[in-house]
Design a protein around this motif. Sequence first.
Motif, PDB file in Angstrom:
ATOM      1  N   VAL A  63       0.824  -1.217   0.000  1.00 38.97           N
ATOM      2  CA  VAL A  63       0.000   0.000   0.000  1.00 38.97           C
ATOM      3  C   VAL A  63       0.854   1.261   0.000  1.00 38.97           C
ATOM      4  CG1 VAL A  63      -1.668   1.325   1.360  1.00 38.97           C
ATOM      5  CG2 VAL A  63      -1.946  -1.154   1.100  1.00 38.97           C
ATOM      6  N   ASN A  64       1.944   1.256   0.754  1.00 34.49           N
ATOM      7  CA  ASN A  64       2.708   2.488   0.971  1.00 34.49           C
ATOM      8  C   ASN A  64       3.963   2.603   0.131  1.00 34.49           C
ATOM      9  OD1 ASN A  64       0.879   3.324   3.011  1.00 34.49           O
ATOM     10  ND2 ASN A  64       1.924   1.995   4.491  1.00 34.49           N
ATOM     11  N   SER A  65       4.270   1.628  -0.696  1.00 28.80           N
ATOM     12  CA  SER A  65       5.469   1.695  -1.531  1.00 28.80           C
ATOM     13  C   SER A  65       5.084   1.992  -2.967  1.00 28.80           C
ATOM     14  CB  SER A  65       6.247   0.379  -1.452  1.00 28.80           C
ATOM     15  OG  SER A  65       6.624   0.087  -0.123  1.00 28.80           O
ATOM     16  N   ASP A  66       6.094   2.342  -3.756  1.00 31.79           N
ATOM     17  CA  ASP A  66       5.832   2.595  -5.167  1.00 31.79           C
ATOM     18  C   ASP A  66       6.896   1.890  -6.007  1.00 31.79           C
ATOM     19  OD1 ASP A  66       8.051   4.100  -4.601  1.00 31.79           O
ATOM     20  OD2 ASP A  66       7.045   6.041  -4.773  1.00 31.79           O
ATOM     21  N   GLY A  67       6.799   2.050  -7.305  1.00 34.17           N
ATOM     22  CA  GLY A  67       7.745   1.398  -8.194  1.00 34.17           C
ATOM     23  C   GLY A  67       7.507  -0.096  -8.255  1.00 34.17           C
ATOM     24  N   ARG A  68       8.590  -0.864  -8.200  1.00 32.25           N
ATOM     25  CA  ARG A  68       8.500  -2.324  -8.295  1.00 32.25           C
ATOM     26  C   ARG A  68       8.329  -2.997  -6.937  1.00 32.25           C
ATOM     27  NH1 ARG A  68      10.902  -4.315 -12.994  1.00 32.25           N
ATOM     28  NH2 ARG A  68      11.781  -6.080 -11.860  1.00 32.25           N
ATOM     29  N   THR A  69       8.457  -2.220  -5.866  1.00 35.53           N
ATOM     30  CA  THR A  69       8.400  -2.807  -4.527  1.00 35.53           C
ATOM     31  C   THR A  69       7.104  -3.554  -4.246  1.00 35.53           C
ATOM     32  OG1 THR A  69       9.895  -1.096  -3.683  1.00 35.53           O
ATOM     33  CG2 THR A  69       8.594  -2.319  -2.068  1.00 35.53           C
ATOM     34  N   PRO A  70       5.919  -2.997  -4.595  1.00 35.20           N
ATOM     35  CA  PRO A  70       4.687  -3.768  -4.323  1.00 35.20           C
ATOM     36  C   PRO A  70       4.654  -5.114  -5.031  1.00 35.20           C
ATOM     37  CG  PRO A  70       4.167  -1.464  -4.752  1.00 35.20           C
ATOM     38  CD  PRO A  70       5.615  -1.650  -5.091  1.00 35.20           C
ATOM     39  N   TRP A  71       5.147  -5.170  -6.284  1.00 34.59           N
ATOM     40  CA  TRP A  71       5.143  -6.431  -7.016  1.00 34.59           C
ATOM     41  C   TRP A  71       6.134  -7.433  -6.418  1.00 34.59           C
ATOM     42  CZ3 TRP A  71       1.122  -7.071  -9.918  1.00 34.59           C
ATOM     43  CH2 TRP A  71       0.497  -5.959 -10.503  1.00 34.59           C
ATOM     44  N   ILE A  72       7.283  -6.933  -6.013  1.00 35.87           N
ATOM     45  CA  ILE A  72       8.261  -7.823  -5.375  1.00 35.87           C
ATOM     46  C   ILE A  72       7.709  -8.356  -4.056  1.00 35.87           C
ATOM     47  CG2 ILE A  72      10.536  -7.907  -4.295  1.00 35.87           C
ATOM     48  CD1 ILE A  72      11.516  -5.947  -6.393  1.00 35.87           C
ATOM     49  N   THR A  73       7.048  -7.479  -3.306  1.00 34.43           N
ATOM     50  CA  THR A  73       6.451  -7.908  -2.041  1.00 34.43           C
ATOM     51  C   THR A  73       5.372  -8.955  -2.268  1.00 34.43           C
ATOM     52  OG1 THR A  73       6.874  -5.732  -1.072  1.00 34.43           O
ATOM     53  CG2 THR A  73       5.261  -7.130   0.020  1.00 34.43           C
ATOM     54  N   LEU A  74       4.532  -8.747  -3.275  1.00 38.30           N
ATOM     55  CA  LEU A  74       3.462  -9.699  -3.568  1.00 38.30           C
ATOM     56  C   LEU A  74       4.031 -11.061  -3.961  1.00 38.30           C
ATOM     57  CD1 LEU A  74       0.403 -10.042  -3.788  1.00 38.30           C
ATOM     58  CD2 LEU A  74       0.581  -9.320  -6.179  1.00 38.30           C
ATOM     59  N   ALA A  75       5.077 -11.049  -4.787  1.00 39.25           N
ATOM     60  CA  ALA A  75       5.716 -12.310  -5.166  1.00 39.25           C
ATOM     61  C   ALA A  75       6.333 -12.988  -3.948  1.00 39.25           C
ATOM     62  CB  ALA A  75       6.776 -12.055  -6.236  1.00 39.25           C
ATOM     63  N   GLY A  76       6.923 -12.186  -3.064  1.00 39.11           N
ATOM     64  CA  GLY A  76       7.496 -12.757  -1.843  1.00 39.11           C
ATOM     65  C   GLY A  76       6.444 -13.398  -0.955  1.00 39.11           C
ATOM     66  N   LEU A  77       5.255 -12.770  -0.894  1.00 41.26           N
ATOM     67  CA  LEU A  77       4.178 -13.371  -0.098  1.00 41.26           C
ATOM     68  C   LEU A  77       3.733 -14.699  -0.679  1.00 41.26           C
ATOM     69  CD1 LEU A  77       1.965 -10.259   0.781  1.00 41.26           C
ATOM     70  CD2 LEU A  77       3.419 -11.579   2.325  1.00 41.26           C
ATOM     71  N   PHE A  78       3.746 -14.816  -2.004  1.00 37.04           N
ATOM     72  CA  PHE A  78       3.377 -16.076  -2.634  1.00 37.04           C
ATOM     73  C   PHE A  78       4.362 -17.188  -2.284  1.00 37.04           C
ATOM     74  CE2 PHE A  78       0.216 -13.997  -5.193  1.00 37.04           C
ATOM     75  CZ  PHE A  78      -0.645 -15.017  -5.555  1.00 37.04           C
ATOM     76  N   VAL A  79       5.580 -16.809  -1.935  1.00 37.77           N
ATOM     77  CA  VAL A  79       6.576 -17.805  -1.515  1.00 37.77           C
ATOM     78  C   VAL A  79       6.457 -18.096  -0.023  1.00 37.77           C
ATOM     79  CG1 VAL A  79       9.031 -18.328  -1.338  1.00 37.77           C
ATOM     80  CG2 VAL A  79       8.169 -17.104  -3.341  1.00 37.77           C
ATOM     81  N   VAL A  80       6.340 -17.042   0.768  1.00 37.36           N
ATOM     82  CA  VAL A  80       6.409 -17.192   2.227  1.00 37.36           C
ATOM     83  C   VAL A  80       5.149 -17.828   2.799  1.00 37.36           C
ATOM     84  CG1 VAL A  80       6.527 -15.914   4.410  1.00 37.36           C
ATOM     85  CG2 VAL A  80       8.049 -15.307   2.517  1.00 37.36           C
ATOM     86  N   ALA A 227       6.069 -22.246  -5.947  1.00 37.87           N
ATOM     87  CA  ALA A 227       6.901 -22.252  -7.154  1.00 37.87           C
ATOM     88  C   ALA A 227       6.602 -21.040  -8.030  1.00 37.87           C
ATOM     89  CB  ALA A 227       6.675 -23.540  -7.942  1.00 37.87           C
ATOM     90  N   ALA A 228       5.308 -20.682  -8.147  1.00 39.14           N
ATOM     91  CA  ALA A 228       4.953 -19.501  -8.934  1.00 39.14           C
ATOM     92  C   ALA A 228       5.553 -18.244  -8.322  1.00 39.14           C
ATOM     93  CB  ALA A 228       3.437 -19.379  -9.017  1.00 39.14           C
ATOM     94  N   GLY A 229       5.542 -18.156  -7.005  1.00 41.55           N
ATOM     95  CA  GLY A 229       6.143 -17.005  -6.345  1.00 41.55           C
ATOM     96  C   GLY A 229       7.638 -16.927  -6.545  1.00 41.55           C
ATOM     97  N   VAL A 230       8.320 -18.085  -6.526  1.00 41.31           N
ATOM     98  CA  VAL A 230       9.760 -18.100  -6.749  1.00 41.31           C
ATOM     99  C   VAL A 230      10.087 -17.627  -8.174  1.00 41.31           C
ATOM    100  CG1 VAL A 230      11.776 -19.597  -6.993  1.00 41.31           C
ATOM    101  CG2 VAL A 230      10.256 -19.859  -5.023  1.00 41.31           C
ATOM    102  N   VAL A 231       9.323 -18.121  -9.148  1.00 43.79           N
ATOM    103  CA  VAL A 231       9.564 -17.714 -10.539  1.00 43.79           C
ATOM    104  C   VAL A 231       9.323 -16.223 -10.720  1.00 43.79           C
ATOM    105  CG1 VAL A 231       8.765 -17.999 -12.917  1.00 43.79           C
ATOM    106  CG2 VAL A 231       9.067 -20.012 -11.459  1.00 43.79           C
ATOM    107  N   ALA A 232       8.198 -15.729 -10.184  1.00 40.07           N
ATOM    108  CA  ALA A 232       7.884 -14.311 -10.313  1.00 40.07           C
ATOM    109  C   ALA A 232       8.937 -13.446  -9.623  1.00 40.07           C
ATOM    110  CB  ALA A 232       6.500 -14.027  -9.732  1.00 40.07           C
ATOM    111  N   LEU A 233       9.380 -13.875  -8.451  1.00 41.65           N
ATOM    112  CA  LEU A 233      10.378 -13.107  -7.713  1.00 41.65           C
ATOM    113  C   LEU A 233      11.696 -13.088  -8.466  1.00 41.65           C
ATOM    114  CD1 LEU A 233      10.758 -11.542  -5.064  1.00 41.65           C
ATOM    115  CD2 LEU A 233      11.495 -13.685  -3.997  1.00 41.65           C
ATOM    116  N   ALA A 234      12.075 -14.230  -9.056  1.00 41.36           N
ATOM    117  CA  ALA A 234      13.324 -14.294  -9.820  1.00 41.36           C
ATOM    118  C   ALA A 234      13.275 -13.386 -11.049  1.00 41.36           C
ATOM    119  CB  ALA A 234      13.603 -15.732 -10.232  1.00 41.36           C
TER     120      ALA A 234
END
Length: 240
Positions: A63-80, A227-234
Motif C-alpha cells: 500500500v505504501n510503496s511505489d515502483g517495483r516494490t509492491p510487485w516484489i512484495t506480492l511475489a514474496g508473499l506467494f513464496v512465504v 513455485a509460482a512465487g519463486v519464478v515471479a520473484l526471480a
Amino acid sequence: MTREESTPGDDRPEGRGTTADEPGEQRPEPPAYADRVFRSPAGMAGGVLLLLLALWLGTDAIVNSDGRTPWITLAGLFVVVPLVVAFTLRPAVFAGERRLRVRNPFRTVSVPWGAVESLRSGYSSEVVADGRTYQLWSIPVSLRARNKATRHNERVAAGRPPSAAGGLFGGRTMPSVAKEPEQTDRRAPSDQAMDDLRSLAERHGADGDRAGGVAVRWAYEVLAPAAAGVVALAVLLATG
C-alpha cells in the motif's frame, strides 16, 4: 507438545448400516468412529503469528510503496505464506479405522494399518511401512519434555515427592505440594501420542488388510503457489 482431536472419519467403509447373514436376517455392523487427530499446538500458534506478521508487513509494503516494490512484495508473499502454512498449520496425523494418514509439509502418506511395521520415537517420530520410513511432522519430539518426565518418574520411584520448577536463575528446586495424581508416572506428550498410535495399530492391524498399499500424494496446493512465487520473484529481481 501434540494435541489430539476428533474429526469425522474420511476413510470409513461406505454403506454403513446392516448386513445380511442369511436371507431375511439383518445384522448390525460395528459402529463407525471418528478419526483421532494429532497436531502440534505450538506449531499452529507459531504459524498463525508468522502469517499475521507476514500479512501485516506485506500489506504495508504494497500500500505504501511505489515502483517495483509492491510487485516484489506480492511475489514474496506467494513464496512465504504457502511455506509457513506447510510447516506449521498443515502437519497432522489422522488415525482412522482402516488406515493411518500422515499429512506432512509437502506430501500426504496414507498407510493401511495392515502395512504398518512399526511406530518409533527417537529424535523424531516415525512410521515404518513397506520398508520405508515416514516422519510424523505433527508429533515433534521434545528431549527437554522427555528428560523432565524421566526425572519426575525417578523421584516417584524413589518415594520422593515431585519437585517444582527452580527459580529464575536455576535455583534449588523445592518439594512440590502436588496432589495424588502428581505421584504417578508421566510421559512426554510426543511419547504419549506415539503410545496411542501403537495401541491403535495393534487394535486395527491384527485384522486389518493392506488394501491399496501405501499411497503418497504430493501437496500441489502448497508447491504450486510457492513455485509460482519463486519464478515471479526471480523474474522481477533479474529485470530490475
